[in-house]
Design a protein around this motif. Structure first.
Motif, PDB file in Angstrom:
ATOM      1  N   SER A 231      -6.749   0.460   1.436  1.00 35.10           N
ATOM      2  CA  SER A 231      -6.734  -0.725   2.291  1.00 35.10           C
ATOM      3  C   SER A 231      -7.534  -0.485   3.555  1.00 35.10           C
TER       4      SER A 231
ATOM      5  N   CYS B 101      -6.854   7.325  -3.160  1.00 38.92           N
ATOM      6  CA  CYS B 101      -6.104   6.232  -2.548  1.00 38.92           C
ATOM      7  C   CYS B 101      -6.019   6.475  -1.048  1.00 38.92           C
TER       8      CYS B 101
ATOM      9  N   LEU C 180       0.836  -1.201   0.000  1.00 37.04           N
ATOM     10  CA  LEU C 180       0.000   0.000   0.000  1.00 37.04           C
ATOM     11  C   LEU C 180       0.869   1.248   0.000  1.00 37.04           C
TER      12      LEU C 180
END
Length: 179
Positions: free
Chosen positions: A144, A114, A32
């Motif tokens: 995530s 993101c 990530l």
């Protein structure tokens, strides 16, 4: 800052100490971080404005804006002299912030999203951006979360990608976007 030629902006959501360096780190935290830093570096190269958003709470709490927990992680390639750092108090990055106004002033028509956490701030921000008339590109391997009581993080991520895709966002991988 003058308006970018490509009418895009990168929104990096909640990459802060209290979430990234928590006792339960995000799913595939290393990948990530690598992908988000690649996105930031690419944005800098292409002169795409970067907005790093921090989730904060009330003063005198663990989420106070001065708390170590709400600070962006040191490993993030944010340039504090170039990039925009904003604070929010709700999952939606647009709610009671000037993000929409800043994007409009730059003639931004598409946001690249993101960060953390998929089922909260990523989902809320993608939906809100679409409702504001922006095109939304969600980087599928650059957001995530952590396991919940009922689902593992990977399933949460897959579910939200499936739910958001087409109706609210276009999905691309980091590699697809940065080429």
């Amino acid at each position: 800052m003058s308006a970018p030629q490509n009418n895009q902006a990168l929104i990096v959501v909640d990459m802060q100490n209290g979430l990234f360096h928590a006792s339960q780190p995000p799913f595939e935290a290393g990948q990530l971080l690598q992908n988000i830093n690649q996105l930031i570096d690419y944005a800098h190269l292409k002169q795409i404005p970067v907005f790093a958003i921090r989730h904060v709470g009330s003063d005198h709490t663990a989420l106070a804006s001065t708390s170590l927990l709400t600070q962006l992680i040191a490993e993030l390639n944010i340039d504090h002299d170039l990039d925009h750092v904003l604070e929010k108090t709700r999952p939606n990055c647009f709610f009671q912030t000037d993000l929409e106004q800043q994007l409009k002033s730059l003639n931004i028509q598409e946001v690249i999203v993101c960060g953390l956490k998929t089922e909260f701030c990523i989902d809320s921000t993608c939906r809100a951006a679409k409702d504001l008339g922006l095109n939304v590109l969600l980087i599928s391997d650059a957001h995530s979360t952590v396991d919940s009581a009922v689902l593992p993080a990977q399933k949460i991520i897959q579910h939200h990608a499936q739910t958001l895709n087409q109706a609210f966002v276009q999905l691309k991988t980091c590699a697809e976007f940065c080429t």
